[in-house]
Design a protein around this motif. Structure first.
Motif, PDB file in Angstrom:
ATOM      1  N   VAL A 173      27.767  27.512 101.021  1.00 35.72           N
ATOM      2  CA  VAL A 173      29.179  28.034 101.042  1.00 35.72           C
ATOM      3  C   VAL A 173      29.193  28.588 100.189  1.00 35.72           C
ATOM      4  N   TYR A 174      30.171  30.261 100.566  1.00 36.45           N
ATOM      5  CA  TYR A 174      30.890  30.553  99.364  1.00 36.45           C
ATOM      6  C   TYR A 174      31.670  30.580  98.837  1.00 36.45           C
ATOM      7  N   CYS A 175      32.297  31.346  97.720  1.00 36.58           N
ATOM      8  CA  CYS A 175      33.209  31.483  97.280  1.00 36.58           C
ATOM      9  C   CYS A 175      34.492  32.176  98.047  1.00 36.58           C
ATOM     10  N   CYS A 176      35.676  32.108  98.781  1.00 39.14           N
ATOM     11  CA  CYS A 176      36.319  33.128  99.546  1.00 39.14           C
ATOM     12  C   CYS A 176      36.543  34.574  98.963  1.00 39.14           C
ATOM     13  N   ASP A 177      36.339  34.041  97.482  1.00 40.56           N
ATOM     14  CA  ASP A 177      36.882  35.672  97.059  1.00 40.56           C
ATOM     15  C   ASP A 177      35.795  36.406  96.921  1.00 40.56           C
ATOM     16  N   CYS A 178      35.133  35.561  95.910  1.00 35.27           N
ATOM     17  CA  CYS A 178      33.761  36.965  95.445  1.00 35.27           C
ATOM     18  C   CYS A 178      32.649  36.795  96.653  1.00 35.27           C
TER      19      CYS A 178
ATOM     20  N   ILE B   6      27.784  19.946  98.296  1.00 33.57           N
ATOM     21  CA  ILE B   6      26.768  20.398  97.624  1.00 33.57           C
ATOM     22  C   ILE B   6      27.154  21.349  96.728  1.00 33.57           C
ATOM     23  N   LEU B   7      28.092  21.465  94.870  1.00 33.60           N
ATOM     24  CA  LEU B   7      28.379  22.467  94.866  1.00 33.60           C
ATOM     25  C   LEU B   7      27.592  22.526  93.671  1.00 33.60           C
ATOM     26  N   GLU B   8      26.723  23.343  93.217  1.00 36.45           N
ATOM     27  CA  GLU B   8      25.708  23.813  92.206  1.00 36.45           C
ATOM     28  C   GLU B   8      26.949  23.707  90.878  1.00 36.45           C
ATOM     29  N   LYS B   9      26.101  22.582  89.652  1.00 34.20           N
ATOM     30  CA  LYS B   9      26.687  22.658  88.489  1.00 34.20           C
ATOM     31  C   LYS B   9      27.308  24.082  87.688  1.00 34.20           C
ATOM     32  N   SER B  10      25.388  25.592  87.506  1.00 34.74           N
ATOM     33  CA  SER B  10      25.091  26.755  87.673  1.00 34.74           C
ATOM     34  C   SER B  10      26.850  27.031  87.749  1.00 34.74           C
TER      35      SER B  10
ATOM     36  N   CYS C  45      32.758  30.346  88.892  1.00 37.95           N
ATOM     37  CA  CYS C  45      32.144  30.940  87.647  1.00 37.95           C
ATOM     38  C   CYS C  45      31.922  32.126  87.895  1.00 37.95           C
ATOM     39  N   ASN C  46      32.292  32.809  88.902  1.00 36.72           N
ATOM     40  CA  ASN C  46      32.075  34.194  88.818  1.00 36.72           C
ATOM     41  C   ASN C  46      33.504  35.151  88.987  1.00 36.72           C
ATOM     42  N   CYS C  47      34.640  34.314  89.903  1.00 36.28           N
ATOM     43  CA  CYS C  47      35.543  35.225  89.430  1.00 36.28           C
ATOM     44  C   CYS C  47      37.019  33.706  89.166  1.00 36.28           C
ATOM     45  N   ARG C  48      36.713  32.535  88.860  1.00 40.25           N
ATOM     46  CA  ARG C  48      37.953  31.317  88.760  1.00 40.25           C
ATOM     47  C   ARG C  48      38.865  30.693  89.827  1.00 40.25           C
ATOM     48  N   ASN C  49      38.445  31.245  91.182  1.00 42.00           N
ATOM     49  CA  ASN C  49      38.895  30.559  92.483  1.00 42.00           C
ATOM     50  C   ASN C  49      38.873  28.966  91.815  1.00 42.00           C
ATOM     51  N   HIS C  50      39.448  28.506  92.633  1.00 37.09           N
ATOM     52  CA  HIS C  50      39.241  27.127  92.645  1.00 37.09           C
ATOM     53  C   HIS C  50      39.112  26.327  94.090  1.00 37.09           C
ATOM     54  N   VAL C  51      37.617  25.425  93.550  1.00 37.52           N
ATOM     55  CA  VAL C  51      37.235  25.755  95.182  1.00 37.52           C
ATOM     56  C   VAL C  51      36.641  23.671  95.289  1.00 37.52           C
ATOM     57  N   ALA C  52      36.831  22.945  93.919  1.00 42.13           N
ATOM     58  CA  ALA C  52      37.520  21.922  94.100  1.00 42.13           C
ATOM     59  C   ALA C  52      38.208  20.714  93.083  1.00 42.13           C
ATOM     60  N   LEU C  53      38.084  19.654  94.125  1.00 41.72           N
ATOM     61  CA  LEU C  53      39.092  18.518  92.850  1.00 41.72           C
ATOM     62  C   LEU C  53      37.952  18.275  92.172  1.00 41.72           C
ATOM     63  N   HIS C  54      37.785  18.052  90.987  1.00 37.41           N
ATOM     64  CA  HIS C  54      37.427  16.238  89.893  1.00 37.41           C
ATOM     65  C   HIS C  54      37.564  15.116  91.084  1.00 37.41           C
TER      66      HIS C  54
ATOM     67  N   LEU D  23      27.955  28.840  95.889  1.00 40.19           N
ATOM     68  CA  LEU D  23      27.821  28.255  95.288  1.00 40.19           C
ATOM     69  C   LEU D  23      27.023  26.700  95.620  1.00 40.19           C
ATOM     70  N   GLY D  24      26.537  26.621  96.230  1.00 38.24           N
ATOM     71  CA  GLY D  24      26.151  25.185  97.044  1.00 38.24           C
ATOM     72  C   GLY D  24      25.820  25.585  98.481  1.00 38.24           C
ATOM     73  N   TRP D  25      25.889  23.816  99.473  1.00 34.38           N
ATOM     74  CA  TRP D  25      26.189  23.801 100.695  1.00 34.38           C
ATOM     75  C   TRP D  25      27.109  22.777 101.335  1.00 34.38           C
ATOM     76  N   LYS D  26      26.705  23.095 102.314  1.00 28.80           N
ATOM     77  CA  LYS D  26      27.393  21.921 103.317  1.00 28.80           C
ATOM     78  C   LYS D  26      26.544  21.436 104.248  1.00 28.80           C
ATOM     79  N   TYR D  27      26.508  19.792 104.331  1.00 30.97           N
ATOM     80  CA  TYR D  27      25.559  18.778 104.839  1.00 30.97           C
ATOM     81  C   TYR D  27      26.130  18.973 106.145  1.00 30.97           C
ATOM     82  N   GLU D  28      25.353  19.010 107.289  1.00 35.79           N
ATOM     83  CA  GLU D  28      26.215  19.272 108.581  1.00 35.79           C
ATOM     84  C   GLU D  28      25.901  18.037 109.467  1.00 35.79           C
TER      85      GLU D  28
END
Length: 106
Positions: A66-71, A95-99, A13-22, A75-80
């Motif tokens: 997990v962080y956006c690699c650009d900004c 997990i990516l937060e809707k907000s 939502c901050n930089c519009r970097n693509h992070v996941a496919l629907h 964004l959320g977290w990865k279950y390890e």
């Protein structure tokens, strides 16, 4: 001539970097730190932080933010690792937060 539309996806939502496919959404019924969150089988253009044990609503898990690699927005977290047998399906998922994400090509 109609514009060609690519796959539906989610962006930071901050930089519009693509992070996941629907198509990689497993569930939209998760809870993040700041409200609703989506469980994804894959994520892209992200950086995974250090692992830590975290007590979540469904029990103890080893997770990594997990962080956006650009900004670098979280964004959320990865279950390890999931310690409870009923939660093992989450291992390796994101997990990516809707907000923190926005829809693209919808």
């Amino acid at each position: 001539m109609a514009d060609l539309v690519g796959p539906r996806l989610y962006s930071c939502c901050n930089c519009r970097n693509h992070v996941a496919l629907h198509d990689d959404v497993i569930s939209k019924a998760f809870q993040g730190r700041n409200g609703r969150a989506f469980l994804f089988s894959h994520a892209m253009n992200i950086t995974v932080g250090p692992k830590e044990d975290r007590q979540l609503m469904t029990g103890l898990h080893t997770v990594a933010d997990v962080y956006c690699c650009d900004c670098c927005v979280v964004l959320g977290w990865k279950y390890e690792r999931a310690y409870e047998e009923t939660q093992k399906y989450k291992e390796g998922k994101f997990i990516l937060e809707k907000s923190k994400i926005v829809k693209e090509n919808w």
